[in-house]
Scaffold this motif. Structure first.
Motif, PDB file in Angstrom:
ATOM      1  N   PRO A 121       0.846  -1.200   0.000  1.00 59.66           N
ATOM      2  CA  PRO A 121       0.000   0.000   0.000  1.00 59.66           C
ATOM      3  C   PRO A 121       0.886   1.256   0.000  1.00 59.66           C
ATOM      4  N   LEU A 122       0.489   2.235  -0.793  1.00 61.24           N
ATOM      5  CA  LEU A 122       1.306   3.436  -0.966  1.00 61.24           C
ATOM      6  C   LEU A 122       0.634   4.667  -0.378  1.00 61.24           C
ATOM      7  N   THR A 123       1.441   5.560   0.103  1.00 60.99           N
ATOM      8  CA  THR A 123       0.987   6.879   0.511  1.00 60.99           C
ATOM      9  C   THR A 123       1.539   7.863  -0.506  1.00 60.99           C
ATOM     10  N   PRO A 124       0.653   8.525  -1.268  1.00 63.81           N
ATOM     11  CA  PRO A 124       1.135   9.474  -2.280  1.00 63.81           C
ATOM     12  C   PRO A 124       1.899  10.629  -1.635  1.00 63.81           C
ATOM     13  N   VAL A 125       2.815  11.196  -2.401  1.00 66.93           N
ATOM     14  CA  VAL A 125       3.599  12.333  -1.940  1.00 66.93           C
ATOM     15  C   VAL A 125       3.173  13.543  -2.760  1.00 66.93           C
ATOM     16  N   PRO A 126       2.494  14.517  -2.126  1.00 67.06           N
ATOM     17  CA  PRO A 126       2.039  15.701  -2.879  1.00 67.06           C
ATOM     18  C   PRO A 126       3.209  16.439  -3.530  1.00 67.06           C
ATOM     19  N   GLY A 127       3.018  16.824  -4.775  1.00 64.30           N
ATOM     20  CA  GLY A 127       4.020  17.600  -5.491  1.00 64.30           C
ATOM     21  C   GLY A 127       5.180  16.797  -6.042  1.00 64.30           C
TER      22      GLY A 127
ATOM     23  N   LEU B  11       7.739  -0.396   4.862  1.00 63.40           N
ATOM     24  CA  LEU B  11       8.248  -1.757   4.730  1.00 63.40           C
ATOM     25  C   LEU B  11       9.064  -2.070   5.979  1.00 63.40           C
ATOM     26  N   ARG B  12       8.480  -2.863   6.845  1.00 66.79           N
ATOM     27  CA  ARG B  12       9.116  -3.240   8.114  1.00 66.79           C
ATOM     28  C   ARG B  12       9.612  -2.016   8.872  1.00 66.79           C
ATOM     29  N   SER B  13       8.734  -1.047   9.049  1.00 65.56           N
ATOM     30  CA  SER B  13       8.963   0.173   9.819  1.00 65.56           C
ATOM     31  C   SER B  13       9.968   1.128   9.188  1.00 65.56           C
TER      32      SER B  13
ATOM     33  N   ILE C  12       8.637   4.322  -3.757  1.00 68.94           N
ATOM     34  CA  ILE C  12       8.283   3.385  -4.825  1.00 68.94           C
ATOM     35  C   ILE C  12       8.230   4.174  -6.136  1.00 68.94           C
ATOM     36  N   VAL C  13       9.051   3.755  -7.096  1.00 69.24           N
ATOM     37  CA  VAL C  13       9.166   4.440  -8.378  1.00 69.24           C
ATOM     38  C   VAL C  13       8.586   3.545  -9.471  1.00 69.24           C
ATOM     39  N   ASP C  14       7.781   4.138 -10.346  1.00 68.47           N
ATOM     40  CA  ASP C  14       7.289   3.432 -11.526  1.00 68.47           C
ATOM     41  C   ASP C  14       8.402   3.522 -12.568  1.00 68.47           C
ATOM     42  N   LEU C  15       9.182   2.446 -12.708  1.00 71.27           N
ATOM     43  CA  LEU C  15      10.355   2.466 -13.573  1.00 71.27           C
ATOM     44  C   LEU C  15       9.987   2.705 -15.035  1.00 71.27           C
ATOM     45  N   LYS C  16       8.897   2.093 -15.503  1.00 74.96           N
ATOM     46  CA  LYS C  16       8.494   2.294 -16.901  1.00 74.96           C
ATOM     47  C   LYS C  16       8.099   3.753 -17.143  1.00 74.96           C
ATOM     48  N   GLN C  17       7.420   4.351 -16.191  1.00 69.89           N
ATOM     49  CA  GLN C  17       7.042   5.753 -16.365  1.00 69.89           C
ATOM     50  C   GLN C  17       8.276   6.653 -16.319  1.00 69.89           C
TER      51      GLN C  17
ATOM     52  N   ARG D  27       5.451  -6.489  -9.643  1.00 76.47           N
ATOM     53  CA  ARG D  27       6.298  -6.601  -8.458  1.00 76.47           C
ATOM     54  C   ARG D  27       7.138  -5.342  -8.342  1.00 76.47           C
ATOM     55  N   ALA D  28       7.846  -5.240  -7.225  1.00 83.77           N
ATOM     56  CA  ALA D  28       8.789  -4.149  -7.008  1.00 83.77           C
ATOM     57  C   ALA D  28      10.132  -4.754  -6.625  1.00 83.77           C
ATOM     58  N   LEU D  29      11.177  -4.265  -7.265  1.00 82.95           N
ATOM     59  CA  LEU D  29      12.535  -4.667  -6.919  1.00 82.95           C
ATOM     60  C   LEU D  29      13.087  -3.624  -5.964  1.00 82.95           C
ATOM     61  N   VAL D  30      13.480  -4.045  -4.790  1.00 81.14           N
ATOM     62  CA  VAL D  30      14.084  -3.138  -3.813  1.00 81.14           C
ATOM     63  C   VAL D  30      15.574  -3.093  -4.124  1.00 81.14           C
ATOM     64  N   ILE D  31      16.068  -1.877  -4.355  1.00 77.78           N
ATOM     65  CA  ILE D  31      17.475  -1.707  -4.708  1.00 77.78           C
ATOM     66  C   ILE D  31      18.120  -0.713  -3.747  1.00 77.78           C
TER      67      ILE D  31
END
Length: 185
Positions: free
Chosen positions: A63-69, A80-82, A87-92, A106-110
Motif C-alpha cells: 500500500p502506498l501513501t502518495p507524496v504531494p508535489g 516496509l518493516r517500519s 516506490i518508483v514506476d520504472l516504466k514511467q 512486483r517491485a525490486l528493492v534496490i
C-alpha cells in the motif's frame, strides 16, 4: 528402483537423483568464468535483467501513501518493516508510460546511497544465466530512455535480454533527488 519396496526417503532420493541428471551443467556453471547471473524482469515488451548484487529484495506492491508535489513516476512511499520506502514506476520514469498494475506486478528493492528504493516492474521472470558467447548488440533493447542504463545484452534462444544497471539508475541526479527527498533519505 521399485517403489513398492522402497521407503519414502528412498523414493525422494531417487527423484532427486533423476531430476539432477536433467539439469545440464548447472553445478559447473555456478562459478564458471564469464558467467553472468541476474534477476530477469519485464517492462512493457522489454526483457531485462539486473545483477543479483543490486537487488536487495523482491516484493509485492505494498500500500502506498502518495507524496504531494512529487514527480508522477514517484508513486509514493510505503512502510516496509517500519522503514519508509520510496516506490518508483520504472516504466514511467524511462518511457513516460504508467505501469498498469496487475497480479504479476512486483517491485525490486534496490540500494542507493542513503537507503533503499523500490522500482515497479511489470513482471518478474526469475533467474537467468548468461555467458560471454551470448553477448549481442544492445540496439534493440536500449531505446532512448533505456540507453544510459543498458550497456550490455545477451541472446538466450529467441529473446534478447538487456542488462539493466540499477546502480547507474540510482546515481542519476533526477532519480536521486526525487527518491531521496521524498523517502526521507
Amino acid at each position: 528402483m521399485t517403489f513398492s519396496s522402497a521407503t519414502p526417503f528412498d523414493i525422494l532420493t531417487d527423484y532427486e537423483r533423476r531430476s539432477l541428471t536433467h539439469v545440464a551443467g548447472l553445478p559447473d556453471q555456478i562459478d564458471a568464468p564469464g558467467l553472468w547471473r541476474g534477476i530477469a524482469f519485464r517492462l512493457g515488451a522489454k526483457r531485462l535483467a539486473a545483477s543479483f548484487a543490486e537487488v536487495v529484495e523482491i516484493i509485492s506492491v505494498p500500500p502506498l501513501t502518495p507524496v504531494p508535489g512529487a514527480d508522477t513516476w514517484l508513486l509514493g512511499v510505503a512502510n516496509l518493516r517500519s522503514s519508509l520506502l520510496p516506490i518508483v514506476d520504472l516504466k514511467q520514469y524511462l518511457e513516460g508510460e504508467r505501469t498498469v498494475q496487475h497480479a504479476t506486478t512486483r517491485a525490486l528493492v534496490i540500494r542507493q546511497s542513503g537507503g533503499n528504493v523500490a522500482v515497479l516492474i511489470d513482471e518478474l521472470l526469475g533467474q537467468r544465466n548468461f555467458n560471454e558467447g551470448q553477448i549481442v548488440a544492445v540496439e534493440g533493447v536500449a531505446g532512448s530512455g533505456y540507453a544510459p542504463f543498458v550497456q550490455r545484452a545477451y541472446r538466450l534462444g529467441d529473446t534478447v535480454w538487456g542488462v539493466f544497471d540499477m546502480a547507474r539508475l540510482t546515481r542519476t541526479p533526477e532519480f536521486r533527488q526525487a527518491a531521496a527527498a521524498q523517502g526521507g533519505m
